[in-house]
Design an enzyme around this catalytic site. Sequence first.
Site, PDB file in Angstrom:
ATOM      1  N   PHE A 123      35.799 -30.986  18.628  1.00 43.63           N
ATOM      2  CA  PHE A 123      36.288 -29.679  19.092  1.00 43.63           C
ATOM      3  C   PHE A 123      36.399 -29.586  20.601  1.00 43.63           C
ATOM      4  CE2 PHE A 123      31.766 -28.799  19.816  1.00 43.63           C
ATOM      5  CZ  PHE A 123      31.808 -28.027  20.972  1.00 43.63           C
ATOM      6  N   GLU A 181      38.221 -28.522  13.010  1.00 39.89           N
ATOM      7  CA  GLU A 181      38.585 -27.263  12.347  1.00 39.89           C
ATOM      8  C   GLU A 181      38.174 -26.057  13.202  1.00 39.89           C
ATOM      9  OE1 GLU A 181      36.275 -29.371  11.733  1.00 39.89           O
ATOM     10  OE2 GLU A 181      34.599 -28.614  10.540  1.00 39.89           O
ATOM     11  N   CYS A 237      31.351 -34.697  26.369  1.00 35.62           N
ATOM     12  CA  CYS A 237      30.530 -35.870  26.078  1.00 35.62           C
ATOM     13  C   CYS A 237      30.114 -36.561  27.372  1.00 35.62           C
ATOM     14  CB  CYS A 237      31.276 -36.846  25.186  1.00 35.62           C
ATOM     15  SG  CYS A 237      32.694 -37.550  26.006  1.00 35.62           S
ATOM     16  N   GLU A 266      20.868 -34.313  21.933  1.00 40.19           N
ATOM     17  CA  GLU A 266      22.111 -33.884  22.576  1.00 40.19           C
ATOM     18  C   GLU A 266      22.247 -32.387  22.327  1.00 40.19           C
ATOM     19  OE1 GLU A 266      25.968 -35.062  20.889  1.00 40.19           O
ATOM     20  OE2 GLU A 266      26.771 -35.140  22.922  1.00 40.19           O
TER      21      GLU A 266
HETATM   22  P1  NAD Z   1      31.475 -33.434  14.966  1.00 39.43           P
HETATM   23  O1  NAD Z   1      30.843 -34.754  14.800  1.00 39.43           O
HETATM   24  O2  NAD Z   1      30.853 -32.257  14.337  1.00 39.43           O
HETATM   25  O3  NAD Z   1      32.996 -33.483  14.416  1.00 39.43           O
HETATM   26  C1  NAD Z   1      33.905 -34.476  14.819  1.00 39.43           C
HETATM   27  C2  NAD Z   1      35.010 -34.557  13.778  1.00 39.43           C
HETATM   28  O4  NAD Z   1      34.468 -35.040  12.549  1.00 39.43           O
HETATM   29  C3  NAD Z   1      35.674 -33.223  13.462  1.00 39.43           C
HETATM   30  O5  NAD Z   1      37.054 -33.432  13.255  1.00 39.43           O
HETATM   31  C4  NAD Z   1      34.982 -32.778  12.181  1.00 39.43           C
HETATM   32  O6  NAD Z   1      35.790 -31.973  11.361  1.00 39.43           O
HETATM   33  C5  NAD Z   1      34.676 -34.097  11.497  1.00 39.43           C
HETATM   34  N1  NAD Z   1      33.444 -34.038  10.725  1.00 39.43           N
HETATM   35  C6  NAD Z   1      32.372 -33.231  10.913  1.00 39.43           C
HETATM   36  N2  NAD Z   1      31.401 -33.501  10.024  1.00 39.43           N
HETATM   37  C7  NAD Z   1      31.866 -34.492   9.252  1.00 39.43           C
HETATM   38  C8  NAD Z   1      31.313 -35.225   8.157  1.00 39.43           C
HETATM   39  N3  NAD Z   1      30.109 -34.965   7.682  1.00 39.43           N
HETATM   40  N4  NAD Z   1      32.062 -36.205   7.608  1.00 39.43           N
HETATM   41  C9  NAD Z   1      33.284 -36.482   8.070  1.00 39.43           C
HETATM   42  N5  NAD Z   1      33.849 -35.814   9.111  1.00 39.43           N
HETATM   43  C10 NAD Z   1      33.151 -34.842   9.699  1.00 39.43           C
HETATM   44  O7  NAD Z   1      31.672 -33.241  16.547  1.00 39.43           O
HETATM   45  P2  NAD Z   1      32.086 -31.936  17.329  1.00 39.43           P
HETATM   46  O8  NAD Z   1      30.961 -30.974  17.279  1.00 39.43           O
HETATM   47  O9  NAD Z   1      33.426 -31.496  16.927  1.00 39.43           O
HETATM   48  O10 NAD Z   1      32.238 -32.533  18.807  1.00 39.43           O
HETATM   49  C11 NAD Z   1      31.162 -32.704  19.683  1.00 39.43           C
HETATM   50  C12 NAD Z   1      30.561 -34.087  19.566  1.00 39.43           C
HETATM   51  O11 NAD Z   1      31.533 -35.085  19.875  1.00 39.43           O
HETATM   52  C13 NAD Z   1      29.440 -34.302  20.560  1.00 39.43           C
HETATM   53  O12 NAD Z   1      28.431 -35.042  19.960  1.00 39.43           O
HETATM   54  C14 NAD Z   1      30.103 -35.091  21.680  1.00 39.43           C
HETATM   55  O13 NAD Z   1      29.219 -35.867  22.466  1.00 39.43           O
HETATM   56  C15 NAD Z   1      31.030 -35.947  20.893  1.00 39.43           C
HETATM   57  N6  NAD Z   1      32.121 -36.423  21.726  1.00 39.43           N
HETATM   58  C16 NAD Z   1      32.110 -37.733  22.086  1.00 39.43           C
HETATM   59  C17 NAD Z   1      33.104 -38.217  22.901  1.00 39.43           C
HETATM   60  C18 NAD Z   1      33.110 -39.646  23.327  1.00 39.43           C
HETATM   61  O14 NAD Z   1      34.107 -40.065  23.880  1.00 39.43           O
HETATM   62  N7  NAD Z   1      32.064 -40.417  23.088  1.00 39.43           N
HETATM   63  C19 NAD Z   1      34.134 -37.367  23.357  1.00 39.43           C
HETATM   64  C20 NAD Z   1      34.111 -36.039  22.954  1.00 39.43           C
HETATM   65  C21 NAD Z   1      33.090 -35.578  22.131  1.00 39.43           C
END
Ligand code: NAD
Length: 506
Positions: A159, A186, A291, A391
């Site tokens: 997100f 979403e 991140c 985190e």
């Molecule tokens: P999230 O892990 O909740 O979701 C990421 C994606 O996975 C979304 O599209 C979500 O719909 C999907 N998803 C969620 N739960 C799932 C599941 N159980 N099974 C399959 N798919 C699932 O992450 P978020 O809250 O949207 O984003 C923030 C996180 O992303 C933080 O941990 C941040 O550090 C990380 N992030 C990392 C980078 C990087 O480059 N390393 C960059 C941006 C964000």
Amino acid sequence: METKKATEAATKKIPVFINGRAFESTARRWGPVYNPATGQETHRVPLGGAEDVASAVAAARAAFPAWRATSLARRTAIMFQIRQQLADHQEDLARTVTREHGKVLADAMGEVARGLENVEFACGIPQLLKGEYTEQASTDVDVYSIRQPLGVVAGVTPFNFPAMVPLWMLSNAIAAGNTFVLKPSEKDPSASVLLATLLSEAGLPPGVFNVVHGDREAVEALAAHPDVSAVSVVGSTPVARAIRRAAVAADKRVQALGGAKNHLVVLADADVEAAADGAVSAAFGSAGERCMAVSVVVAVDDIADALVAAIVARTRALRIGDGLDPASDMGPLVTREHRDRVAGYIEAGRRDGAAVVVDGREAPACEGPGFFLGATLLDHVTPSMACYRDEIFGPVLCVVRVHTLDDALALVNDSPWGNGVALYTRDGGAARRFQFEVLCGMVGINVPIPVPVGYHSFGGWKASLFGDTHIYGPDGVNFYTRRKVVTSRWPRAAADGVDLRFPGSE
Ligand code: NAD
């Protein structure tokens, strides 16, 4: 009148974008999308599963042969058009991001600009796909390597960068001749539908870039789909790890970037004002939902008191408000649940013995209906505290005080995360040693957020990345293509005769 408008907006459904067209999903489950600055539900997002995924993958699969066969000159020309189209609509994209994510508009403009870097890099794809050629490797035999696209590839994005992270993936993927299915977060899905519309208007053929929405169900369907060749995922560590496992089990190529907890180390000789500027900008920009946000300042030796005082002054001066208000420095968090979870870490820090020097829960904006939490500073934090270990992904900055550079390196290197780290110092020798010894994928020397430019690649170490491929830049091109090596000989007048020996060089 206002109420009527609000009700109409609340029923607005986010479309999927498949085969060049935006239309309503047939999904049975739908979820809310909020404007986090007002707390109002503005849209409904389909939480589609296998059906939307199947039609998007089918469209991408059908589009692949023609897109792959499109000349590099034509594909590059379309990438240039996409670049122009996105640049012309930078503010539309940024406003869409701000309305659903909450980050301030200037920050959202920066996000789109960093995404554009990836499109610009991909405009140079002919240079990157040139391959290698060896003439006369054996007598009359030439050997050459070429890189070919994989087919249908999928992206799952978080997100916090609803425009930039999709652009990290799609730019190289489509420029290299793949077709793409994106499953954005979403929580703020509108930016990806706008991206798809702009790409289509720029001349990208139908089916080359598709968007489906959903949660775990949609992602699992994508990861298991037999026609998807590769999956890129950026998200939290447990999710990135789980998606990687599922996609690897289905024999797919995977790129998986996870969560982070980034340190900013300040040595005693550093410029205190510059270090405080860097720490506050990197901790509270985008309300800490990056991140590469700095969430821990490591104050070395006797600089700590002056540094904390400089950080406190800057933190208290931050203006919290709607990201569309140019007077705001920091917007809300993405959802109410996330805001409450982050606030819980302030309380946990206090209970564990940290000093709550600035308490974001007291910010006036927290009293409104939006999902606001003010910038928070916790001092005298130790590595055993939950606010240090986890985190938090919000505007909470922890200060850990240590005695030496060795202590600081040990702290950073013991951390399970390894995305970004920054060092503030005037000592070149110390910086060189830090860069040499630190166990982290991206290092900033007097630079608080060391996100590599688009022609390098982005990626962390340890629990911040799974597998060995970084994202975008040269690693991105390698990920979205596979090598083919051709050994060729054009016969002269006479055949050479049968030879059953293993072929060698003569
Ligand atoms: P999230 O892990 O909740 O979701 C990421 C994606 O996975 C979304 O599209 C979500 O719909 C999907 N998803 C969620 N739960 C799932 C599941 N159980 N099974 C399959 N798919 C699932 O992450 P978020 O809250 O949207 O984003 C923030 C996180 O992303 C933080 O941990 C941040 O550090 C990380 N992030 C990392 C980078 C990087 O480059 N390393 C960059 C941006 C964000």
